[in-house]
Write an enzyme that holds these catalytic residues in place. Structure first.
Site, short mmCIF file in Angstrom:
data_model
loop_
_atom_site.label_atom_id
_atom_site.label_comp_id
_atom_site.label_asym_id
_atom_site.label_seq_id
_atom_site.Cartn_x
_atom_site.Cartn_y
_atom_site.Cartn_z
N GLY A 28 0.83 -1.21 0.00
CA GLY A 28 0.00 0.00 0.00
C GLY A 28 0.86 1.25 0.00
N PHE A 29 0.20 2.37 0.15
CA PHE A 29 0.88 3.66 0.09
C PHE A 29 1.93 3.80 1.20
CE2 PHE A 29 0.09 8.02 2.00
CZ PHE A 29 1.18 8.62 1.37
N ILE A 30 1.50 3.84 2.45
CA ILE A 30 2.47 4.04 3.55
C ILE A 30 3.36 2.81 3.69
CG2 ILE A 30 2.74 4.46 6.03
CD1 ILE A 30 0.09 5.99 5.99
N ASP B 242 0.43 -8.73 1.97
CA ASP B 242 -0.63 -7.86 1.42
C ASP B 242 -1.56 -8.67 0.54
OD1 ASP B 242 -1.98 -5.66 -0.10
OD2 ASP B 242 -0.50 -4.42 0.93
N GLY C 274 -3.78 -2.05 -2.35
CA GLY C 274 -2.36 -1.88 -2.68
C GLY C 274 -2.06 -2.46 -4.04
N ALA D 288 -1.06 0.80 12.96
CA ALA D 288 -1.46 2.10 12.41
C ALA D 288 -2.88 2.40 12.83
CB ALA D 288 -1.38 2.05 10.88
N TYR E 24 -14.90 2.24 10.47
CA TYR E 24 -13.44 2.39 10.41
C TYR E 24 -12.92 2.93 11.73
CZ TYR E 24 -8.96 4.33 8.70
OH TYR E 24 -7.64 4.65 8.50
N LYS F 144 -10.70 0.93 14.50
CA LYS F 144 -9.36 1.39 14.86
C LYS F 144 -9.25 1.64 16.36
CE LYS F 144 -7.07 1.57 10.89
NZ LYS F 144 -5.75 0.97 10.65
P1 NAD Z 1 -3.43 1.70 1.51
O1 NAD Z 1 -4.79 1.30 1.06
O2 NAD Z 1 -2.52 2.21 0.47
O3 NAD Z 1 -2.72 0.53 2.30
C1 NAD Z 1 -3.43 -0.50 2.95
C2 NAD Z 1 -2.84 -1.79 2.44
O4 NAD Z 1 -3.44 -2.88 3.15
C3 NAD Z 1 -3.12 -2.04 0.95
O5 NAD Z 1 -1.92 -2.41 0.31
C4 NAD Z 1 -4.13 -3.18 0.94
O6 NAD Z 1 -4.03 -4.00 -0.22
C5 NAD Z 1 -3.74 -3.90 2.22
N1 NAD Z 1 -4.83 -4.71 2.78
C6 NAD Z 1 -6.13 -4.37 2.97
N2 NAD Z 1 -6.80 -5.39 3.52
C7 NAD Z 1 -5.91 -6.39 3.69
C8 NAD Z 1 -5.99 -7.70 4.22
N3 NAD Z 1 -7.15 -8.19 4.68
N4 NAD Z 1 -4.86 -8.45 4.25
C9 NAD Z 1 -3.68 -7.98 3.78
N5 NAD Z 1 -3.54 -6.75 3.27
C10 NAD Z 1 -4.65 -5.97 3.23
O7 NAD Z 1 -3.63 2.82 2.65
P2 NAD Z 1 -2.55 3.65 3.48
O8 NAD Z 1 -2.96 5.06 3.39
O9 NAD Z 1 -1.17 3.27 3.12
O10 NAD Z 1 -2.87 3.16 4.96
C11 NAD Z 1 -1.98 2.37 5.73
C12 NAD Z 1 -2.47 2.32 7.16
O11 NAD Z 1 -2.47 3.63 7.71
C13 NAD Z 1 -3.90 1.79 7.31
O12 NAD Z 1 -3.95 1.00 8.48
C14 NAD Z 1 -4.73 3.04 7.49
O13 NAD Z 1 -5.89 2.79 8.23
C15 NAD Z 1 -3.75 3.92 8.24
N6 NAD Z 1 -4.03 5.35 8.06
C16 NAD Z 1 -3.65 6.01 6.94
C17 NAD Z 1 -3.92 7.37 6.84
C18 NAD Z 1 -3.48 8.18 5.64
O14 NAD Z 1 -3.62 9.39 5.71
N7 NAD Z 1 -2.95 7.60 4.59
C19 NAD Z 1 -4.59 8.05 7.86
C20 NAD Z 1 -4.98 7.33 8.96
C21 NAD Z 1 -4.67 5.99 9.09
#
Ligand code: NAD
Length: 311
Positions: free
Chosen positions: A10-12, A31, A36, A117, A149, A153
């Site tokens: 995913g992104f982060i 993943d 992602g 996270a 959500y 969390k």
């Molecule tokens: P993202 O969607 O890019 O990353 C989430 C990843 O989790 C993806 O690669 C997805 O394929 C994978 N995923 C989802 N369900 C899954 C499962 N059941 N098994 C395995 N992999 C799974 O989003 P992100 O922005 O990178 O978020 C990463 C984390 O940070 C998440 O937990 C999100 O809740 C948290 N978060 C992000 C933000 C933000 O601003 N980007 C803000 C608050 C919290």
């Protein structure tokens, strides 16, 4: 460090994999590629210290197997994005709660330190100045949390606290506030990449509501190293810590800045929230983090300005 990064495609998560590999660690990304993409990890393809395992954090046996061979787990996997959450609330609740249970329980079973996270969403609609990490406000007021959500969390944090307190293992919780950067996609409602995509395509930028709602956007390049430092910081153990940027902007101003920085010829159009998210949807007027705790614990100080993040 031998690290597992759930949600590593995913992104982060993918930036975290880059960072850990750059620091000389061994990394496995777990993943299911639901939001992602393998392309986020193509720069690590064939790297001897990196592996991608395709599978779900809901698969308890798989999680146990992957975590068993590692000493650290960064749990980023979650069902994310306003559209996913609003359209499939129960599914997001299950993924986020059961996934975290599986990951944290496996980490504890195998003696691995873990970071999960969490999100600013657990503060609900609270829009006062500088949000602090006061746990009572969440656990004492679950109804303030919006959507499945935020509730999941909040419960994830509880799972991490309960296990963390008993285990004596490094355990950290990060509450992200609108983190942005390369590889984030606008497909799931994230505002900055959506605006940038629209501007680069010369299309009008669609602002939901009047555009007076205010946010702080934080760079992924500021928060990724902070996560690693928090997990290595004993006073941060078993605490939830805000991470984000400190430059506040209204969504209308953000649209203008994106237009200027991209040289777009597109305009701004306003769309009612109901049109985008359905009847009864309300957005938070303001959301900004108080990052004093992160500054005290690890000297966190965001380096990235909004214009540089957009660029
Ligand atoms: P993202 O969607 O890019 O990353 C989430 C990843 O989790 C993806 O690669 C997805 O394929 C994978 N995923 C989802 N369900 C899954 C499962 N059941 N098994 C395995 N992999 C799974 O989003 P992100 O922005 O990178 O978020 C990463 C984390 O940070 C998440 O937990 C999100 O809740 C948290 N978060 C992000 C933000 C933000 O601003 N980007 C803000 C608050 C919290």
């Amino acid at each position: 460090m031998k690290a597992v990064v759930t949600g590593g495609a995913g992104f982060i998560g993918s930036h975290l994999c880059d960072h850990l590999i750059g620091q000389g660690h061994e990394v496995v990304a777990l993943d299911d590629l639901s939001t992602g993409s393998e392309s986020n990890l193509e720069q690590l393809g064939g790297h001897p210290r990196f592996e991608l395992v395709k599978g779900s954090v809901l698969d308890k046996a798989l999680v146990d197997d992957v975590v068993a061979a590692h000493d650290t787990v960064f749990h980023m996997a979650a069902a994310v994005g306003v559209h996913t959450i609003v359209d499939k609330p129960l599914e997001s609740l299950r993924t986020n709660l059961h996934g975290t249970e599986n990951v944290v329980e496996a980490a504890v079973r195998h003696g691995a330190g873990y970071l999960i996270a969490s999100t600013s969403e657990i503060y609900g609609k609270n829009d006062t100045d500088g949000l602090t990490e006061d746990a009572d406000r969440i656990l004492g007021s679950p109804l303030k949390s919006r959507w499945s959500y935020a509730a999941a969390k909040g419960l994830d944090e509880l799972v991490a606290y309960i296990h963390g307190g008993d285990s004596g293992l490094p355990c950290a919780i990060t509450r992200f506030f609108n983190i942005v950067g390369p590889r984030q996609t606008g497909r799931y409602g994230m505002v900055v990449p959506r605006f940038v995509d629209q501007a680069l395509a010369g299309e009008p930028i669609t602002v939901y509501g009047e555009g007076t709602q205010r946010r702080c956007f934080g760079s992924v390049f500021d928060v990724v190293p902070a996560m690693v430092r928090l997990l290595e910081c004993p006073p941060a153990r078993n605490r939830a810590v805000n991470l984000g940027g400190l430059e506040e902007v209204s969504i209308g101003e953000l649209a203008q800045r994106v237009i200027e920085l991209t040289g777009s010829t597109g305009d701004v159009v306003h769309v009612p929230y109901e049109e985008a998210y359905g009847e009864g949807y309300e957005d938070m007027r303001r959301r900004m983090p108080d990052t004093t705790l992160a500054a005290d614990l690890i000297g966190y100080e965001p380096q990235w300005r909004l214009d540089d993040i957009i660029a």
